[in-house]
Design a protein around this motif. Structure first.
Motif, PDB file in Angstrom:
ATOM      1  N   TYR A 280      42.440  -4.095 -33.538  1.00 48.57           N
ATOM      2  CA  TYR A 280      41.508  -5.093 -33.006  1.00 48.57           C
ATOM      3  C   TYR A 280      40.371  -4.366 -32.308  1.00 48.57           C
ATOM      4  CZ  TYR A 280      39.715  -9.293 -30.749  1.00 48.57           C
ATOM      5  OH  TYR A 280      38.913 -10.340 -30.359  1.00 48.57           O
ATOM      6  N   ARG A 281      39.173  -4.842 -32.566  1.00 47.27           N
ATOM      7  CA  ARG A 281      37.990  -4.260 -31.923  1.00 47.27           C
ATOM      8  C   ARG A 281      37.428  -5.261 -30.927  1.00 47.27           C
ATOM      9  NH1 ARG A 281      32.083  -2.653 -34.137  1.00 47.27           N
ATOM     10  NH2 ARG A 281      31.852  -0.648 -33.086  1.00 47.27           N
ATOM     11  N   PHE A 282      37.243  -4.803 -29.678  1.00 50.13           N
ATOM     12  CA  PHE A 282      36.758  -5.662 -28.605  1.00 50.13           C
ATOM     13  C   PHE A 282      35.231  -5.672 -28.570  1.00 50.13           C
ATOM     14  CE2 PHE A 282      41.031  -4.446 -27.393  1.00 50.13           C
ATOM     15  CZ  PHE A 282      41.565  -5.655 -26.940  1.00 50.13           C
ATOM     16  N   PRO A 283      34.665  -6.656 -27.869  1.00 51.16           N
ATOM     17  CA  PRO A 283      33.199  -6.722 -27.822  1.00 51.16           C
ATOM     18  C   PRO A 283      32.545  -5.489 -27.220  1.00 51.16           C
ATOM     19  CG  PRO A 283      34.151  -8.807 -27.081  1.00 51.16           C
ATOM     20  CD  PRO A 283      35.285  -7.845 -27.233  1.00 51.16           C
ATOM     21  N   ASP A 284      33.261  -4.760 -26.352  1.00 49.82           N
ATOM     22  CA  ASP A 284      32.659  -3.580 -25.734  1.00 49.82           C
ATOM     23  C   ASP A 284      32.864  -2.319 -26.567  1.00 49.82           C
ATOM     24  OD1 ASP A 284      35.354  -3.308 -25.421  1.00 49.82           O
ATOM     25  OD2 ASP A 284      35.317  -3.072 -23.245  1.00 49.82           O
ATOM     26  N   ARG A 285      33.272  -2.491 -27.851  1.00 51.44           N
ATOM     27  CA  ARG A 285      33.429  -1.407 -28.827  1.00 51.44           C
ATOM     28  C   ARG A 285      34.710  -0.595 -28.635  1.00 51.44           C
ATOM     29  NH1 ARG A 285      28.953   0.016 -31.834  1.00 51.44           N
ATOM     30  NH2 ARG A 285      27.098  -1.248 -31.442  1.00 51.44           N
ATOM     31  N   LEU A 286      35.588  -1.022 -27.760  1.00 51.42           N
ATOM     32  CA  LEU A 286      36.892  -0.380 -27.649  1.00 51.42           C
ATOM     33  C   LEU A 286      37.806  -0.914 -28.740  1.00 51.42           C
ATOM     34  CD1 LEU A 286      38.901   1.406 -26.026  1.00 51.42           C
ATOM     35  CD2 LEU A 286      39.465  -0.667 -24.727  1.00 51.42           C
ATOM     36  N   ARG A 287      38.582  -0.006 -29.362  1.00 48.46           N
ATOM     37  CA  ARG A 287      39.524  -0.407 -30.416  1.00 48.46           C
ATOM     38  C   ARG A 287      40.930   0.030 -30.045  1.00 48.46           C
ATOM     39  NH1 ARG A 287      39.409   2.210 -34.813  1.00 48.46           N
ATOM     40  NH2 ARG A 287      37.800   3.778 -34.405  1.00 48.46           N
ATOM     41  N   ILE A 288      41.896  -0.809 -30.354  1.00 49.26           N
ATOM     42  CA  ILE A 288      43.305  -0.426 -30.299  1.00 49.26           C
ATOM     43  C   ILE A 288      43.899  -0.742 -31.663  1.00 49.26           C
ATOM     44  CG2 ILE A 288      43.540  -0.759 -27.811  1.00 49.26           C
ATOM     45  CD1 ILE A 288      44.825  -3.481 -28.406  1.00 49.26           C
ATOM     46  N   GLU A 289      44.842   0.116 -32.091  1.00 47.72           N
ATOM     47  CA  GLU A 289      45.391  -0.068 -33.434  1.00 47.72           C
ATOM     48  C   GLU A 289      46.768   0.558 -33.534  1.00 47.72           C
ATOM     49  OE1 GLU A 289      42.551   1.928 -35.918  1.00 47.72           O
ATOM     50  OE2 GLU A 289      43.418   3.907 -35.554  1.00 47.72           O
ATOM     51  N   ALA A 290      47.522   0.036 -34.477  1.00 51.03           N
ATOM     52  CA  ALA A 290      48.796   0.646 -34.870  1.00 51.03           C
ATOM     53  C   ALA A 290      48.560   1.405 -36.167  1.00 51.03           C
ATOM     54  CB  ALA A 290      49.860  -0.427 -35.062  1.00 51.03           C
ATOM     55  N   GLU A 291      49.087   2.640 -36.228  1.00 56.12           N
ATOM     56  CA  GLU A 291      48.845   3.495 -37.386  1.00 56.12           C
ATOM     57  C   GLU A 291      50.176   3.977 -37.965  1.00 56.12           C
ATOM     58  OE1 GLU A 291      45.950   6.855 -37.146  1.00 56.12           O
ATOM     59  OE2 GLU A 291      47.682   8.047 -37.786  1.00 56.12           O
ATOM     60  N   PHE A 292      50.294   3.840 -39.262  1.00 60.89           N
ATOM     61  CA  PHE A 292      51.440   4.378 -40.004  1.00 60.89           C
ATOM     62  C   PHE A 292      50.936   5.517 -40.881  1.00 60.89           C
ATOM     63  CE2 PHE A 292      52.013  -0.098 -39.198  1.00 60.89           C
ATOM     64  CZ  PHE A 292      53.288  -0.176 -38.676  1.00 60.89           C
ATOM     65  N   GLY A 293      51.662   6.659 -40.858  1.00 56.08           N
ATOM     66  CA  GLY A 293      51.225   7.809 -41.646  1.00 56.08           C
ATOM     67  C   GLY A 293      52.374   8.469 -42.401  1.00 56.08           C
ATOM     68  N   TRP A 294      51.981   9.161 -43.475  1.00 59.62           N
ATOM     69  CA  TRP A 294      52.977   9.899 -44.269  1.00 59.62           C
ATOM     70  C   TRP A 294      52.305  11.105 -44.881  1.00 59.62           C
ATOM     71  CZ3 TRP A 294      53.111  11.311 -49.420  1.00 59.62           C
ATOM     72  CH2 TRP A 294      54.327  11.822 -49.901  1.00 59.62           C
ATOM     73  N   ASP A 295      53.014  12.253 -44.829  1.00 59.70           N
ATOM     74  CA  ASP A 295      52.564  13.431 -45.562  1.00 59.70           C
ATOM     75  C   ASP A 295      53.775  14.273 -45.905  1.00 59.70           C
ATOM     76  OD1 ASP A 295      52.067  15.900 -43.148  1.00 59.70           O
ATOM     77  OD2 ASP A 295      52.509  13.815 -42.595  1.00 59.70           O
ATOM     78  N   SER A 296      53.618  15.124 -46.895  1.00 59.14           N
ATOM     79  CA  SER A 296      54.725  15.962 -47.400  1.00 59.14           C
ATOM     80  C   SER A 296      54.170  17.333 -47.721  1.00 59.14           C
ATOM     81  CB  SER A 296      55.349  15.319 -48.639  1.00 59.14           C
ATOM     82  OG  SER A 296      56.364  16.146 -49.169  1.00 59.14           O
ATOM     83  N   HIS A 297      54.848  18.405 -47.168  1.00 59.63           N
ATOM     84  CA  HIS A 297      54.358  19.764 -47.333  1.00 59.63           C
ATOM     85  C   HIS A 297      55.445  20.629 -47.980  1.00 59.63           C
ATOM     86  CE1 HIS A 297      50.809  19.155 -44.711  1.00 59.63           C
ATOM     87  NE2 HIS A 297      51.610  18.325 -44.066  1.00 59.63           N
ATOM     88  N   ASP A 298      55.028  21.416 -48.956  1.00 58.89           N
ATOM     89  CA  ASP A 298      55.935  22.408 -49.526  1.00 58.89           C
ATOM     90  C   ASP A 298      56.086  23.577 -48.552  1.00 58.89           C
ATOM     91  OD1 ASP A 298      56.291  20.929 -51.821  1.00 58.89           O
ATOM     92  OD2 ASP A 298      54.651  21.924 -52.899  1.00 58.89           O
ATOM     93  N   VAL A 299      57.319  24.089 -48.488  1.00 64.61           N
ATOM     94  CA  VAL A 299      57.625  25.206 -47.596  1.00 64.61           C
ATOM     95  C   VAL A 299      58.135  26.365 -48.443  1.00 64.61           C
ATOM     96  CG1 VAL A 299      58.980  25.981 -45.619  1.00 64.61           C
ATOM     97  CG2 VAL A 299      58.173  23.606 -45.738  1.00 64.61           C
ATOM     98  N   ALA A 300      57.580  27.542 -48.220  1.00 59.47           N
ATOM     99  CA  ALA A 300      57.987  28.727 -48.987  1.00 59.47           C
ATOM    100  C   ALA A 300      59.428  29.110 -48.624  1.00 59.47           C
ATOM    101  CB  ALA A 300      57.036  29.883 -48.687  1.00 59.47           C
ATOM    102  N   PRO A 301      60.151  29.841 -49.523  1.00 56.45           N
ATOM    103  CA  PRO A 301      61.531  30.267 -49.228  1.00 56.45           C
ATOM    104  C   PRO A 301      61.585  31.086 -47.934  1.00 56.45           C
ATOM    105  CG  PRO A 301      60.993  30.633 -51.528  1.00 56.45           C
ATOM    106  CD  PRO A 301      59.706  30.275 -50.861  1.00 56.45           C
ATOM    107  N   ILE A 302      62.609  30.790 -47.152  1.00 55.79           N
ATOM    108  CA  ILE A 302      62.779  31.533 -45.911  1.00 55.79           C
ATOM    109  C   ILE A 302      63.379  32.912 -46.185  1.00 55.79           C
ATOM    110  CG2 ILE A 302      63.930  31.514 -43.667  1.00 55.79           C
ATOM    111  CD1 ILE A 302      63.869  28.517 -43.733  1.00 55.79           C
TER     112      ILE A 302
END
Length: 385
Positions: A110-132
């Motif tokens: 939601y964006r307020f009249p004074d330009r302040l925003r609050i939001e809920a964020e969902f994220g996902w990422d996946s990284h390959d990892v080299a052999p240990i």
């Protein structure tokens, strides 16, 4: 005022003439009157025109149309994760190289009249990892995040904003590295900054940089059963491109109304009443000499002729119906000549004055023959005749 005085004098003289005629065998007294239009009453001054309306406020810039409202957002971009340090029981800590990958997010806020925003964020990422270790295969770290963000949009122009924000929440990482396969949650936070561009009143395009950190410091269990690897936190830096949609944004303000047309000019003042151009001089029965009242009317006619610049004057004599036509014709001419002589005596040029007689053929009051009608014994002065 002069016209009214002349009219009052004529009325008084007429009343006196009628009374005298009733008492003395119908023989009228000499008199005079003048006719003309009375002065029109003065017109009130027209009201002043209303003041012009204030100028309309300037139309809001496109970015200002969306100063408040709910929005949805989706985005994705390049995500670089720092190498992860693993510490297995009985071994020295090992740093595993982590490849870069894509970060995908979805937001609702939601964006307020004074330009302040609050939001809920969902994220996902996946990284390959080299052999240990040399005898182990490569692995993968998958991160899910749920963050509550707060941001402020600084206006840079009609369509540009500069955004600064931060968020905190929960991150979950599933590590599948070497003989480890386990999932843990931990505190996660991020900070971000970037630019917003308003494509239209309800859609903005966003480009930002993010720093994200998952504070894990957890023991991940694997195989053989009971073995564990201690995993330190995970740091990420991302360049994101996202879009926000405000489905319930207020419609754009209507264009300003055109200014009202200027008020019509006030009507011109009415023309002044025309000066009296006709004067009537009355005579006694069978007389052509002027009485004092008749001389006053002639003097008023001369003054009016001089004031108005009349270049021609016509004096017409009339009689009642007593006597023959030929006699009354001569009497009507003598009455007109008496008036002309008095006008010349008052200073009017005689060459501008014409006279004529009409006997009893143009009576002011129609009567039968042989009637001593006082109003028909007259001479008419026509200025401009």
């Amino acid at each position: 005022m002069k016209v009214r005085m002349v009219a009052l004098a004529g009325a008084s003289l007429l009343a006196f003439t009628l009374a005298a005629a009733a008492q003395d065998s119908g023989a009228p007294s000499g008199g005079a009157t003048s006719s003309g239009m009375s002065a029109a009453p003065s017109q009130p001054a027209p009201p002043p025109p209303p003041p012009p309306p204030p100028p309309p406020p300037p139309a809001a810039a496109i970015g200002e149309w969306l100063t408040q409202g709910w929005y949805f957002g989706v985005g994705g971009g390049y995500d670089h994760a720092d190498n992860v340090e693993y510490a297995e029981q009985g071994f020295q800590p090992v740093t595993a190289k982590t490849d870069s990958a894509a970060l995908v997010i979805g937001t609702f806020g939601y964006r307020f009249p004074d330009r302040l925003r609050i939001e809920a964020e969902f994220g996902w990422d996946s990284h390959d990892v080299a052999p240990i270790f040399a005898d182990t295969a490569s692995g993968r770290d998958r991160i899910w995040s749920f963050l509550a963000n707060a941001a402020y949009d600084f206006p840079l122009g009609p369509k540009w904003d500069f955004t600064v924000g931060a968020g905190a929440g929960v991150g979950s990482m599933r590590a599948q590295v070497a003989n480890v396969s386990d999932t843990h949650q931990g505190f996660m936070w991020q900070a971000f900054t970037g630019f917003d561009y308003w494509i239209r009143r309800d859609v903005s395009l966003n480009l930002d940089w993010r720093y994200r950190e998952l504070a894990e410091n957890q023991a991940y269990f694997g195989f053989p059963v009971g073995s564990q690897v201690h995993l330190k936190g995970l740091n990420e830096q991302a360049i994101m491109l996202s879009v926000k949609w405000y489905p319930w944004a207020a419609p754009p303000p209507p264009p300003p109304l055109p200014p009202p047309p200027p008020p019509p000019p006030p009507p011109p003042p009415p023309p002044p009443p025309p000066a009296t151009k006709t004067f009537i001089v009355f005579f006694d029965f069978n007389k052509s000499n002027l009485t004092a009242e008749a001389q006053a009317v002639v003097a008023e006619a001369v003054k009016t002729a001089k004031d108005t610049g009349a270049v021609r004057v016509l004096v017409t004599g009339h009689t009642d119906t007593v006597g023959s036509d030929s006699y009354n014709q001569g009497l009507s001419v003598r009455r007109a000549e008496s008036v002309k002589d008095e006008m010349v005596h008052e200073g009017l040029d005689g060459s501008t004055i014409s006279i004529e007689g009409k006997s009893f053929h143009d009576p002011l009051v129609p009567t039968g023959p042989g009637v001593r009608e006082p109003q028909n014994r007259r001479a008419v002065i026509d200025l401009g005749g």
